[in-house]
Design a protein around this motif. Structure first.
Motif, PDB file in Angstrom:
ATOM      1  N   GLN A 170       0.685  -1.073   0.098  1.00 25.87           N
ATOM      2  CA  GLN A 170       0.037   0.026  -0.177  1.00 25.87           C
ATOM      3  C   GLN A 170       0.928   1.233  -0.020  1.00 25.87           C
ATOM      4  O   GLN A 170       0.575   2.184  -0.786  1.00 25.87           O
TER       5      GLN A 170
ATOM      6  N   GLY B 188       2.671   1.741  -3.426  1.00 28.02           N
ATOM      7  CA  GLY B 188       1.588   2.160  -4.355  1.00 28.02           C
ATOM      8  C   GLY B 188       1.152   3.671  -4.029  1.00 28.02           C
ATOM      9  O   GLY B 188       1.083   4.531  -5.317  1.00 28.02           O
TER      10      GLY B 188
ATOM     11  N   THR C 208       2.860   5.230  -7.695  1.00 25.23           N
ATOM     12  CA  THR C 208       1.897   5.644  -8.466  1.00 25.23           C
ATOM     13  C   THR C 208       1.879   7.251  -9.049  1.00 25.23           C
ATOM     14  O   THR C 208       1.839   7.437 -10.257  1.00 25.23           O
TER      15      THR C 208
ATOM     16  N   SER D 129      -2.222   5.837 -20.191  1.00 21.26           N
ATOM     17  CA  SER D 129      -1.369   5.299 -18.993  1.00 21.26           C
ATOM     18  C   SER D 129      -1.600   6.661 -18.179  1.00 21.26           C
ATOM     19  O   SER D 129      -1.570   6.190 -16.906  1.00 21.26           O
TER      20      SER D 129
ATOM     21  N   VAL E 144      -4.949   6.141 -16.456  1.00 23.32           N
ATOM     22  CA  VAL E 144      -5.032   4.915 -15.401  1.00 23.32           C
ATOM     23  C   VAL E 144      -4.112   5.333 -14.089  1.00 23.32           C
ATOM     24  O   VAL E 144      -4.587   4.902 -13.096  1.00 23.32           O
ATOM     25  N   LEU E 145      -2.935   5.578 -14.381  1.00 23.60           N
ATOM     26  CA  LEU E 145      -2.137   6.220 -13.139  1.00 23.60           C
ATOM     27  C   LEU E 145      -3.066   7.226 -12.281  1.00 23.60           C
ATOM     28  O   LEU E 145      -2.819   7.359 -11.154  1.00 23.60           O
TER      29      LEU E 145
ATOM     30  N   ALA F  40      -6.017   7.939 -12.182  1.00 23.61           N
ATOM     31  CA  ALA F  40      -7.057   7.180 -11.248  1.00 23.61           C
ATOM     32  C   ALA F  40      -6.585   6.335 -10.294  1.00 23.61           C
ATOM     33  O   ALA F  40      -7.420   6.511  -8.997  1.00 23.61           O
ATOM     34  N   ALA F  41      -5.549   5.774 -10.267  1.00 23.76           N
ATOM     35  CA  ALA F  41      -4.894   4.864  -9.189  1.00 23.76           C
ATOM     36  C   ALA F  41      -4.718   5.645  -8.243  1.00 23.76           C
ATOM     37  O   ALA F  41      -4.897   5.412  -6.964  1.00 23.76           O
ATOM     38  N   THR F  42      -3.898   6.872  -8.516  1.00 25.97           N
ATOM     39  CA  THR F  42      -3.491   7.835  -7.465  1.00 25.97           C
ATOM     40  C   THR F  42      -4.763   8.267  -6.603  1.00 25.97           C
ATOM     41  O   THR F  42      -4.607   8.508  -5.282  1.00 25.97           O
TER      42      THR F  42
ATOM     43  N   VAL G 203      -7.787   6.866  -6.188  1.00 24.89           N
ATOM     44  CA  VAL G 203      -8.201   6.045  -5.404  1.00 24.89           C
ATOM     45  C   VAL G 203      -7.428   5.776  -4.098  1.00 24.89           C
ATOM     46  O   VAL G 203      -8.111   5.477  -3.088  1.00 24.89           O
ATOM     47  N   GLN G 204      -6.269   5.687  -4.355  1.00 26.71           N
ATOM     48  CA  GLN G 204      -5.288   5.155  -3.195  1.00 26.71           C
ATOM     49  C   GLN G 204      -5.514   6.484  -2.155  1.00 26.71           C
ATOM     50  O   GLN G 204      -5.466   6.219  -1.043  1.00 26.71           O
TER      51      GLN G 204
ATOM     52  N   TRP H 158      -8.718   1.122   4.201  1.00 27.99           N
ATOM     53  CA  TRP H 158      -7.527  -0.143   4.552  1.00 27.99           C
ATOM     54  C   TRP H 158      -7.450  -0.262   6.043  1.00 27.99           C
ATOM     55  O   TRP H 158      -7.743   0.656   6.874  1.00 27.99           O
TER      56      TRP H 158
END
Length: 280
Positions: free
Chosen positions: A37, A40, A44, A79, A82-83, A85-87, A89-90, A100
């Motif tokens: 975690q 990431g 990210t 790319s 996606v990165l 969106a991942a950032t 969300v995290q 978490w």
């Protein structure tokens, strides 16, 4: 985790020690997850910035006065999305909702908690250590999984040895067949180089890792332990003394000596040939 650092209430000695082991295993798993975690969370956004910089640099260096090809542009755009969106969300599950389990907890804190749990387990086990006769009696019950492990590793190395031998046989035969068939122009010359490389690598790997010897040693140790376990169960020599305590002590000593010999043989196989001769 509730009750991890507090006293475990009630229950037998076995249940308490099992609970300690479960808590320690759970903490180790939480540390692994938390590392991913944290990685990431930091990696990210760095990858996102690096992707944007690479895209901008490619535009300036290669397509300054023209449009970037659609295929390349799509790769960078997808790319980056996606990165991004991942950032998002995290950061949301870490800092806003704290979805978490260990959100906001550092890996260092979890390691400290694990160290305390292991220390408490050691102290509790030492305080509740059963007498030697009970430990020797339970030792026999732990041997079946050890025998299964030794045989599983033996099968693994035996299969690895067989695979390497078959690859060696096929590659060696293919070298002669390709040479006789093509005599050898291109592309047969490249095939011969690849086959010769395969033969060299397999031969060197078989000589270095010695899977056949490892399989034999593991199988031999498993068979010997099982033989002594059967003799102890049936009460035959060398475990036919009238005192059970004497038989248990002899059985535990014999099995530990065999396991020590197995570890020594594994260490000898890991040494260079000259070092093995000096040890022997």
């Amino acid at each position: 985790m509730a009750g991890l650092l507090g006293e475990l209430g009630g229950g037998t000695t076995t249940d308490d020690l099992i609970q300690y082991r479960r808590d320690i295993a759970d903490l180790k798993q939480r540390i692994k997850v938390r590392r991913l975690q944290v990685f990431g969370i930091f990696a990210t956004p760095i990858l996102l910035v690096a992707t944007l910089l690479v895209g901008a640099s490619a535009k300036v260096a290669l397509w300054l006065h023209s449009g970037m090809p659609n295929a390349v542009l799509n790769v960078f755009v997808v790319s980056a999305l996606v990165l991004a969106a991942a950032t998002g969300v995290q950061f949301y599950v870490e800092f806003i909702e704290e979805v978490w389990e260990d959100a906001g907890t550092s890996v260092r804190e979890l390691r400290l908690e694990l160290s305390l749990a292991e220390e408490r387990h050691i102290l509790e086990a030492r305080r509740r250590t059963p007498p030697p006769a009970d430990r020797q009696a339970s030792y026999k019950e732990r041997l079946p999984p050890e025998i299964i492990r030794l045989r599983a590793e033996s099968r693994h190395y035996r299969r690895l040895h067989l695979l390497m031998q078959w690859l060696l046989f096929i590659s060696s035969a293919a070298i002669s067949a390709v040479t006789a068939w093509f005599d050898p122009p291109q592309p047969a010359k490249g095939v011969l180089i690849g086959l010769g490389f395969t033969v060299t690598v397999i031969t060197a790997a078989a000589g270095y890792f010695k899977p056949r010897e490892r399989a034999f040693n593991l199988q031999q140790t498993a068979d010997n332990i099982e033989q002594h376990a059967t003799a102890f169960e049936l009460g035959i020599s060398p475990y036919n003394a009238p005192e059970d305590a004497r038989n248990l002590e002899l059985f535990a000593t014999t099995v530990e000596d065999m396991r020590a010999d197995q570890r020594m043989r594994e260490q000898q196989l890991d040494q260079p040939q000259q070092g093995q001769q000096q040890v022997i």
